[in-house]
Motif scaffolding. Structure first.
Motif, PDB file in Angstrom:
ATOM      1  N   ILE A 261     -18.137  27.982   6.277  1.00 16.80           N
ATOM      2  CA  ILE A 261     -17.958  28.785   7.487  1.00 16.80           C
ATOM      3  C   ILE A 261     -17.208  30.061   7.114  1.00 16.80           C
ATOM      4  N   ASN A 262     -17.760  31.208   7.483  1.00 13.36           N
ATOM      5  CA  ASN A 262     -17.097  32.492   7.244  1.00 13.36           C
ATOM      6  C   ASN A 262     -16.439  32.925   8.554  1.00 13.36           C
ATOM      7  N   LYS A 267     -13.480  32.192   3.937  1.00 11.16           N
ATOM      8  CA  LYS A 267     -14.432  31.108   3.734  1.00 11.16           C
ATOM      9  C   LYS A 267     -13.721  29.766   3.888  1.00 11.16           C
ATOM     10  N   VAL A 268     -14.223  28.991   4.819  1.00 11.96           N
ATOM     11  CA  VAL A 268     -13.606  27.707   5.157  1.00 11.96           C
ATOM     12  C   VAL A 268     -14.591  26.585   4.856  1.00 11.96           C
ATOM     13  N   HIS A 269     -14.118  25.547   4.164  1.00  4.45           N
ATOM     14  CA  HIS A 269     -14.965  24.384   3.855  1.00  4.45           C
ATOM     15  C   HIS A 269     -14.764  23.315   4.939  1.00  4.45           C
ATOM     16  N   PRO A 270     -15.788  23.051   5.748  1.00  6.83           N
ATOM     17  CA  PRO A 270     -15.621  22.055   6.816  1.00  6.83           C
ATOM     18  C   PRO A 270     -15.261  20.672   6.297  1.00  6.83           C
ATOM     19  N   GLU A 271     -15.728  20.344   5.093  1.00 10.72           N
ATOM     20  CA  GLU A 271     -15.428  19.014   4.548  1.00 10.72           C
ATOM     21  C   GLU A 271     -13.922  18.821   4.348  1.00 10.72           C
ATOM     22  N   HIS A 272     -13.231  19.905   3.978  1.00 11.80           N
ATOM     23  CA  HIS A 272     -11.774  19.809   3.814  1.00 11.80           C
ATOM     24  C   HIS A 272     -11.101  19.576   5.163  1.00 11.80           C
ATOM     25  N   ILE A 273     -11.560  20.299   6.188  1.00 15.19           N
ATOM     26  CA  ILE A 273     -10.996  20.117   7.523  1.00 15.19           C
ATOM     27  C   ILE A 273     -11.245  18.694   8.012  1.00 15.19           C
ATOM     28  N   GLU A 274     -12.435  18.170   7.708  1.00 15.73           N
ATOM     29  CA  GLU A 274     -12.777  16.809   8.126  1.00 15.73           C
ATOM     30  C   GLU A 274     -11.850  15.787   7.478  1.00 15.73           C
ATOM     31  N   LYS A 275     -11.481  16.014   6.228  1.00 21.49           N
ATOM     32  CA  LYS A 275     -10.541  15.100   5.560  1.00 21.49           C
ATOM     33  C   LYS A 275      -9.195  15.097   6.277  1.00 21.49           C
ATOM     34  N   PHE A 285     -17.426  12.248  13.859  1.00 20.20           N
ATOM     35  CA  PHE A 285     -17.285  13.674  14.126  1.00 20.20           C
ATOM     36  C   PHE A 285     -17.682  14.464  12.886  1.00 20.20           C
ATOM     37  N   PHE A 286     -17.886  15.758  13.057  1.00 14.96           N
ATOM     38  CA  PHE A 286     -18.005  16.661  11.923  1.00 14.96           C
ATOM     39  C   PHE A 286     -17.567  18.050  12.361  1.00 14.96           C
ATOM     40  N   VAL A 287     -17.301  18.904  11.386  1.00 15.17           N
ATOM     41  CA  VAL A 287     -16.840  20.265  11.647  1.00 15.17           C
ATOM     42  C   VAL A 287     -17.955  21.231  11.266  1.00 15.17           C
ATOM     43  N   ALA A 288     -18.163  22.256  12.078  1.00 13.37           N
ATOM     44  CA  ALA A 288     -19.232  23.226  11.808  1.00 13.37           C
ATOM     45  C   ALA A 288     -18.786  24.608  12.267  1.00 13.37           C
ATOM     46  N   GLY A 289     -19.589  25.605  11.920  1.00 14.02           N
ATOM     47  CA  GLY A 289     -19.336  26.965  12.366  1.00 14.02           C
ATOM     48  C   GLY A 289     -20.422  27.414  13.323  1.00 14.02           C
ATOM     49  N   ILE A 290     -20.027  28.072  14.417  1.00 15.76           N
ATOM     50  CA  ILE A 290     -21.006  28.638  15.337  1.00 15.76           C
ATOM     51  C   ILE A 290     -20.679  30.116  15.546  1.00 15.76           C
ATOM     52  N   ALA A 291     -21.677  30.873  15.951  1.00 15.50           N
ATOM     53  CA  ALA A 291     -21.518  32.322  16.078  1.00 15.50           C
ATOM     54  C   ALA A 291     -20.380  32.684  17.024  1.00 15.50           C
ATOM     55  N   ASP A 292     -19.625  33.727  16.640  1.00 18.82           N
ATOM     56  CA  ASP A 292     -18.518  34.200  17.451  1.00 18.82           C
ATOM     57  C   ASP A 292     -18.441  35.722  17.325  1.00 18.82           C
ATOM     58  N   GLU A 293     -18.295  36.428  18.452  1.00 16.99           N
ATOM     59  CA  GLU A 293     -18.319  37.890  18.444  1.00 16.99           C
ATOM     60  C   GLU A 293     -17.174  38.477  17.630  1.00 16.99           C
ATOM     61  N   VAL A 299     -14.732  27.994  13.915  1.00 17.97           N
ATOM     62  CA  VAL A 299     -14.729  26.578  13.562  1.00 17.97           C
ATOM     63  C   VAL A 299     -14.753  25.739  14.832  1.00 17.97           C
ATOM     64  N   VAL A 300     -15.719  24.807  14.901  1.00 16.86           N
ATOM     65  CA  VAL A 300     -15.788  23.894  16.046  1.00 16.86           C
ATOM     66  C   VAL A 300     -15.803  22.448  15.548  1.00 16.86           C
ATOM     67  N   LEU A 301     -15.247  21.580  16.363  1.00 15.11           N
ATOM     68  CA  LEU A 301     -15.247  20.149  16.090  1.00 15.11           C
ATOM     69  C   LEU A 301     -16.308  19.505  16.972  1.00 15.11           C
ATOM     70  N   VAL A 302     -17.290  18.849  16.351  1.00 20.62           N
ATOM     71  CA  VAL A 302     -18.374  18.195  17.081  1.00 20.62           C
ATOM     72  C   VAL A 302     -18.128  16.687  17.035  1.00 20.62           C
ATOM     73  N   VAL A 303     -18.023  16.082  18.207  1.00 22.45           N
ATOM     74  CA  VAL A 303     -17.620  14.681  18.298  1.00 22.45           C
ATOM     75  C   VAL A 303     -18.694  13.878  19.023  1.00 22.45           C
ATOM     76  N   GLU A 304     -18.878  12.647  18.575  1.00 20.75           N
ATOM     77  CA  GLU A 304     -19.829  11.741  19.220  1.00 20.75           C
ATOM     78  C   GLU A 304     -19.094  10.833  20.195  1.00 20.75           C
ATOM     79  N   ASN A 305     -19.439  10.962  21.470  1.00 16.78           N
ATOM     80  CA  ASN A 305     -18.897  10.077  22.517  1.00 16.78           C
ATOM     81  C   ASN A 305     -17.372  10.030  22.548  1.00 16.78           C
ATOM     82  N   GLY A 306     -16.730  11.181  22.545  1.00 12.99           N
ATOM     83  CA  GLY A 306     -15.281  11.221  22.640  1.00 12.99           C
ATOM     84  C   GLY A 306     -14.837  11.836  23.953  1.00 12.99           C
ATOM     85  N   VAL A 307     -13.535  11.766  24.227  1.00 12.62           N
ATOM     86  CA  VAL A 307     -12.952  12.373  25.421  1.00 12.62           C
ATOM     87  C   VAL A 307     -12.277  13.672  24.999  1.00 12.62           C
TER      88      VAL A 307
END
Length: 355
Positions: A261-262, A267-275, A285-293, A299-307
């Motif tokens: 993720i830039n 430059k950010v490694h999502p795998e490190h954040i996940e650790k 869950f996993f960490v990813a990058g999405i477009a930002d102006e 950096v966003v945190l994507v979670v499965e069935n969380g609150v």
């Protein structure tokens, strides 16, 4: 034309099998076996035929699954290297609890046939040791199977673990188990693992991967690992794994180049954040990058069935994040898209955000 040689001590459930016996067994498993046994039977027949290659399907975790042809001679070389590294000798007992549809399961069968091991099969479920009541010298699992087998994991004296990231909680549990467990690095193109690192010792978290014999490593202009292993691949294997090479035989894995993720020029490694986050969260869950102006990517945190509210509170308690590493937002999805072998397909799952 390939002349398959079966070790004279190769056995299944303690019964010796010759090449002729395997022909009959393969057909029998395909005709009468359970689904996982049908795949085993199909691979056995492929292995003993005269073709010099085997078609193997990649997992599809980082792209579209595809079939690639692997030379049987190179698969034998891989089996010999594993046997040498883990001191597997003829009559050693091994457990196959992975599906024979992918390279990891196929190579357990190859190792048994080439090294003369006594192989036992169980259904490749998420709890493969549930009905196992004997010990084995060697086995292989994915992290989900390990997580569900901790109370009986001592039954496998030497265990290799791969196929998906290993959570920090599992790493901690393994330190207290009376066996030798190893994290593996490899892929279909390298005929499973080309490097391993121990997981049981207290320093395991900071231990680099060590490559197996007859393998040379380097990096390309992107900082990604290049594997030169003439015994198992005709050409150097250029990966998308960003690594830190610390010696001719050792490296640290940093993350996937295609996941980087830039964010604001950093430059950010999502795998490190996940650790980091996995020390505080135990839901998928996993960490990813999405477009930002403003940042280019955030950096966003994507979670499965969380609150979402609970997750935000958890993130606010974490002090281990470096600059730009703390997720700017949280996305909760009902269900992730996964491969057949259970790996999260990040890019396909992220596409759900646009639908």
């Amino acid at each position: 034309m390939y002349n398959t040689r079966i070790h004279p001590y190769f056995s299944i459930y303690g019964r010796l099998y010759s090449k002729d016996d395997l022909l009959e067994l393969g057909y029998s498993l395909i005709k009468e076996g359970e689904e996982f046994e049908m795949h085993i039977g199909g691979f056995i027949l492929d292995w003993i035929d005269s073709s010099p290659t085997i078609l193997v399907k990649t997992s599809g975790s980082t792209g579209t699954p595809k079939d690639i042809a692997l030379k049987k001679e190179q698969m034998v070389n891989s089996a010999l290297a594993t046997g040498n590294y883990f001191n597997l000798t003829s009559k050693s007992s091994v457990l196959l609890c992975l599906p024979a549809t992918y390279i990891a399961g196929k190579m357990m069968l190859v190792r048994a046939m080439v090294l003369g091991l006594d192989i036992h099969f169980v259904s490749p479920t998420s709890s493969p040791l549930e009905f196992v009541d004997r010990s084995f010298d060697f086995g292989a699992m994915v992290p989900m199977q390990v997580a569900n087998s901790l109370s009986k994991l001592n039954l496998i004296k030497k265990l290799i673990i791969g196929g998906a990231p290993i959570s920090n909680s599992i790493r901690e549990e393994l330190k207290g188990i009376d066996n030798s467990s190893y994290e593996t690095y490899g892929m279909t193109e390298t005929i499973t693992h080309i490097a391993v690192k121990p997981l049981n010792n207290k320093m395991a978290k900071n231990t680099p991967f060590t490559v197996l014999p007859n393998i040379e490593i380097s990096t390309d202009a992107r900082g990604c690992l290049v594997i030169n292993a003439p015994n198992i691949s005709d050409e150097p294997v250029i990966t998308n794994d960003v690594v830190d090479i610390i010696s001719t035989k050792e490296f640290y894995w940093l993350g996937r180049f295609d996941n980087v993720i830039n964010s604001g020029g950093v430059k950010v490694h999502p795998e490190h954040i996940e650790k980091v986050i996995s020390n505080y969260m135990d839901i998928p869950f996993f960490v990813a990058g999405i477009a930002d102006e403003d940042l280019g990517e955030k950096v966003v945190l994507v979670v499965e069935n969380g609150v979402k509210e609970d997750i935000k509170q958890t993130l606010d308690t974490i002090t281990d994040f470096k600059k730009f590493e703390k997720p700017k937002s949280i996305v909760v999805l009902k269900e992730f898209i996964r491969t057949e072998s259970g790996k999260i397909q990040r890019f396909k799952t992220l596409s759900l955000l646009k639908t």
